[in-house]
Design an enzyme around this catalytic site. Structure first.
Site, PDB file in Angstrom:
ATOM      1  N   TYR A 143       0.909  -1.067  -0.011  1.00  0.00           N
ATOM      2  CA  TYR A 143       0.127   0.028  -0.064  1.00  0.00           C
ATOM      3  C   TYR A 143       0.888   1.276  -0.006  1.00  0.00           C
ATOM      4  CZ  TYR A 143      -3.414   3.624   1.528  1.00  0.00           C
ATOM      5  OH  TYR A 143      -4.163   4.666   1.857  1.00  0.00           O
ATOM      6  N   ASP A 187      -2.073  -1.214  -3.917  1.00  0.00           N
ATOM      7  CA  ASP A 187      -2.457   0.307  -4.243  1.00  0.00           C
ATOM      8  C   ASP A 187      -1.182   1.006  -4.472  1.00  0.00           C
ATOM      9  OD1 ASP A 187      -3.188   2.611  -4.573  1.00  0.00           O
ATOM     10  OD2 ASP A 187      -4.583   2.745  -2.781  1.00  0.00           O
ATOM     11  N   HIS A 201     -12.461   1.475  -4.066  1.00  0.00           N
ATOM     12  CA  HIS A 201     -11.341   0.965  -5.251  1.00  0.00           C
ATOM     13  C   HIS A 201     -12.281  -0.371  -5.775  1.00  0.00           C
ATOM     14  CE1 HIS A 201      -7.581   3.012  -4.367  1.00  0.00           C
ATOM     15  NE2 HIS A 201      -8.279   3.564  -3.330  1.00  0.00           N
TER      16      HIS A 201
END
Length: 261
Positions: free
Chosen positions: A65, A99, A190
């Site tokens: 992340y 991500d 998302h």
């Protein structure tokens, strides 16, 4: 139901426990969770696990992340990961997913904006350690799909493909069914990126055959509709008797239309 089958490996940022966290979830029915090895590379930002795969081989996955404060912090994140793998005794990664908060190509932003070059180069340098590539993009080289929607001032909307899965050359032949979907849009802002990884040598089964729920056969309205469609096909067949067959007018076409209905 799921809690009895899932094993969660996670990490949080101790300084920002509500802002940064990464997890990898394993299914007890599919993975031998007793032999999983876990490395917390950057708390809250990067977790690496090695799981049994097949024939005494393993699969190493890095879940990330990346920071989104600014591109300088994002670049430093990739540089920190690169240093970790160069200096520490960490396993070679087969797959990186998560991500990234940065895109490599303008096509991965709806406004075609190029991201900070230093941050992109830092990501590329880290990927090069494992020779992993963006296989969704390789599979769909011209598609424009996104995983995150940003609502800006004056009702402006921009979309980005921030979430990606990179896989190694050795693993790519076992990957099937690359998808970007909004299946969990009620739980996250998302879209989800997914892929199916088969055991090497497994035959390709395709999409399988559609079957109807047997309970539907007791629905009188549905049965009546089936009978109606069947009579229509039989009438078409009768009218075609004696006529010249063509590519668009033949018994096989009537049967195909019947199946589609």
């Amino acid at each position: 139901f799921y809690g009895k089958r899932l094993k969660i490996h996670s990490t949080i940022d101790p300084d920002h426990p509500n802002a940064a966290g990464t997890a990898i979830v394993l299914n007890y029915d599919l993975v031998n969770t007793e032999q999983v090895k876990t490395h917390i590379v950057i708390p809250g930002r990067a977790i690496c696990i090695t799981i049994p795969h097949y024939a005494n081989k393993t699969l190493t996955i890095l879940g990330i992340y990346a920071p989104n404060e600014n591109m300088t912090v994002n670049r430093e994140f990739w540089e920190q990961l690169t240093d970790a793998w160069l200096k520490l005794n960490l396993p070679v990664v087969d797959m990186i997913l998560g991500d990234y908060n940065v895109v490599e190509e303008p096509a991965d932003r709806s406004n075609n904006r190029s991201d900070n070059q230093a941050a992109v180069e830092a990501l590329v340098n880290f990927k090069s350690l494992f020779r992993v590539k963006d296989r969704w993009r390789a599979t769909y080289p011209t598609d424009r799909k996104y995983t995150y929607t940003h609502h800006g001032p004056n009702n402006t909307i921009t979309k980005s493909r921030l979430d990606r899965i990179y896989v190694s050359e050795g693993l790519q032949q076992s990957c099937r069914h690359w998808k970007i979907t909004d299946d969990f849009i009620d739980l996250t802002d998302h879209n989800m990126v997914s892929v199916v990884i088969n055991t090497p040598g497994t035959p390709y089964h395709g999409r399988r055959r559609y079957t109807m729920n047997l309970a539907s056969l007791e629905n009188p309205k549905l049965i009546s509709e089936f009978v109606k469609i069947g009579h229509e096909m039989a009438e078409d067949q009768a009218r075609s008797s004696g006529r010249t067959r063509t590519q668009g007018y033949n018994p096989q076409m009537f049967l195909q239309e019947f199946n589609e209905k």
